[in-house]
Design a protein around this motif. Structure first.
Motif, PDB file in Angstrom:
ATOM      1  N   ALA A 223     -81.302  71.084  68.758  1.00 52.73           N
ATOM      2  CA  ALA A 223     -82.080  70.093  68.005  1.00 52.73           C
ATOM      3  C   ALA A 223     -83.142  69.485  68.898  1.00 52.73           C
ATOM      4  O   ALA A 223     -83.029  69.509  70.123  1.00 52.73           O
ATOM      5  N   GLY A 224     -84.156  68.912  68.272  1.00 56.41           N
ATOM      6  CA  GLY A 224     -85.197  68.226  69.020  1.00 56.41           C
ATOM      7  C   GLY A 224     -86.272  67.718  68.083  1.00 56.41           C
ATOM      8  O   GLY A 224     -86.177  67.858  66.863  1.00 56.41           O
ATOM      9  N   TYR A 225     -87.304  67.137  68.669  1.00 57.85           N
ATOM     10  CA  TYR A 225     -88.383  66.560  67.880  1.00 57.85           C
ATOM     11  C   TYR A 225     -89.221  67.623  67.191  1.00 57.85           C
ATOM     12  O   TYR A 225     -89.527  68.656  67.773  1.00 57.85           O
ATOM     13  N   MET A 226     -89.601  67.313  65.944  1.00 58.53           N
ATOM     14  CA  MET A 226     -90.548  68.156  65.217  1.00 58.53           C
ATOM     15  C   MET A 226     -91.895  68.116  65.909  1.00 58.53           C
ATOM     16  O   MET A 226     -92.240  67.126  66.547  1.00 58.53           O
ATOM     17  N   GLU A 227     -92.640  69.172  65.772  1.00 58.42           N
ATOM     18  CA  GLU A 227     -94.016  69.230  66.271  1.00 58.42           C
ATOM     19  C   GLU A 227     -94.971  69.038  65.093  1.00 58.42           C
ATOM     20  O   GLU A 227     -94.627  69.341  63.942  1.00 58.42           O
ATOM     21  N   MET A 228     -96.155  68.556  65.390  1.00 58.36           N
ATOM     22  CA  MET A 228     -97.181  68.418  64.354  1.00 58.36           C
ATOM     23  C   MET A 228     -97.477  69.806  63.788  1.00 58.36           C
ATOM     24  O   MET A 228     -97.502  70.789  64.521  1.00 58.36           O
ATOM     25  N   GLY A 229     -97.672  69.857  62.489  1.00 55.14           N
ATOM     26  CA  GLY A 229     -98.061  71.105  61.853  1.00 55.14           C
ATOM     27  C   GLY A 229     -96.912  72.017  61.477  1.00 55.14           C
ATOM     28  O   GLY A 229     -97.146  73.119  60.993  1.00 55.14           O
ATOM     29  N   GLU A 230     -95.659  71.596  61.718  1.00 52.54           N
ATOM     30  CA  GLU A 230     -94.543  72.454  61.312  1.00 52.54           C
ATOM     31  C   GLU A 230     -93.685  71.748  60.276  1.00 52.54           C
ATOM     32  O   GLU A 230     -93.683  70.520  60.168  1.00 52.54           O
ATOM     33  N   THR A 231     -92.964  72.545  59.496  1.00 50.77           N
ATOM     34  CA  THR A 231     -92.025  72.002  58.522  1.00 50.77           C
ATOM     35  C   THR A 231     -90.704  71.699  59.224  1.00 50.77           C
ATOM     36  O   THR A 231     -90.475  72.159  60.350  1.00 50.77           O
ATOM     37  N   VAL A 232     -89.816  70.966  58.552  1.00 48.56           N
ATOM     38  CA  VAL A 232     -88.508  70.692  59.155  1.00 48.56           C
ATOM     39  C   VAL A 232     -87.748  71.992  59.389  1.00 48.56           C
ATOM     40  O   VAL A 232     -87.056  72.143  60.403  1.00 48.56           O
ATOM     41  N   GLU A 233     -87.909  72.954  58.481  1.00 53.92           N
ATOM     42  CA  GLU A 233     -87.241  74.246  58.642  1.00 53.92           C
ATOM     43  C   GLU A 233     -87.777  75.004  59.859  1.00 53.92           C
ATOM     44  O   GLU A 233     -87.011  75.546  60.650  1.00 53.92           O
ATOM     45  N   GLU A 234     -89.096  75.044  59.980  1.00 54.60           N
ATOM     46  CA  GLU A 234     -89.697  75.716  61.135  1.00 54.60           C
ATOM     47  C   GLU A 234     -89.264  75.050  62.440  1.00 54.60           C
ATOM     48  O   GLU A 234     -88.977  75.724  63.431  1.00 54.60           O
ATOM     49  N   GLY A 235     -89.211  73.727  62.439  1.00 58.21           N
ATOM     50  CA  GLY A 235     -88.801  72.999  63.631  1.00 58.21           C
ATOM     51  C   GLY A 235     -87.364  73.294  64.028  1.00 58.21           C
ATOM     52  O   GLY A 235     -87.057  73.484  65.211  1.00 58.21           O
ATOM     53  N   ALA A 236     -86.462  73.354  63.045  1.00 59.35           N
ATOM     54  CA  ALA A 236     -85.059  73.646  63.344  1.00 59.35           C
ATOM     55  C   ALA A 236     -84.912  75.057  63.914  1.00 59.35           C
ATOM     56  O   ALA A 236     -84.165  75.273  64.872  1.00 59.35           O
ATOM     57  N   ARG A 237     -85.631  76.011  63.342  1.00 61.77           N
ATOM     58  CA  ARG A 237     -85.567  77.378  63.870  1.00 61.77           C
ATOM     59  C   ARG A 237     -86.172  77.450  65.280  1.00 61.77           C
ATOM     60  O   ARG A 237     -85.636  78.115  66.165  1.00 61.77           O
TER      61      ARG A 237
END
Length: 178
Positions: free
Chosen positions: A62-76
């Motif tokens: 787990a970690g912080y989301m990046e700008m421009g990504e969805t929550v799903e993309e961030g988790a992957r």
């Protein structure tokens, strides 16, 4: 160069950072953390952190989301960065509020999309744990415990929220077995 001051903007009800010259409001909003409980049968993948905070303690990828990504993309992405794991998400497991840190955590149920995993640059070690072997005394954060419990027990409403004993996410990690 302007310095920001704390004031209540007209029409608002709380202090905000404002430019005293032009009135610009610099909103401070929570950060979004994304992660997943990656299950393989009766085991879950945990990562031993190589970075602060809580270096050396175990967590889920787990970690912080990046700008421009969805929550799903961030988790992957986080599963790849921390565990070099390619995962398939199976739905939202939990949403936690960690008010003391200004975080919202979105945790997914996941499985391996491809076999294999290894420690990424942010992990000292990565391995699957059966429920009884989870290092409860060495978990990095309270929300890791909550997410593991939600995975094990399921949640009546479909998505787990903060436990009743910590509805705002303000209590530090204590105790051993959930």
């Amino acid at each position: 160069m302007s310095r920001f001051v704390r004031r209540i903007p007209e029409g608002d009800d709380r202090e905000r950072l404002m430019c005293p010259d032009c009135g610009h409001v610099a909103y401070e909003n929570p950060k979004v953390v994304v992660g997943s409980i990656v299950a393989d049968g009766d085991t879950v993948l945990l990562c031993r952190r190589a970075i602060e905070p809580r270096s050396g303690f175990w967590t889920i990828p787990a970690g912080y989301m990046e700008m421009g990504e969805t929550v799903e993309e961030g988790a992957r992405r986080e599963a790849w960065e921390e565990a070099r794991a390619r995962i398939a998400l199976e739905g939202v497991l939990a949403v936690y509020s960690i008010a003391r840190l200004g975080q919202v955590q979105v945790i997914f149920r996941a499985r391996f999309e491809q076999p294999g995993f290894e420690a990424g640059p942010e992990s000292l070690e990565v391995r699957p744990f059966a429920w009884d072997d989870i290092p409860w005394d060495n978990l990095a954060f309270p929300s890791v415990r909550w997410a593991l419990r939600a995975w094990r027990e399921g949640s009546p409403g479909g998505v787990a929220l903060n436990p009743p004993e910590d509805p705002r996410g303000t209590r530090p990690l204590a105790g051993t077995v959930p």
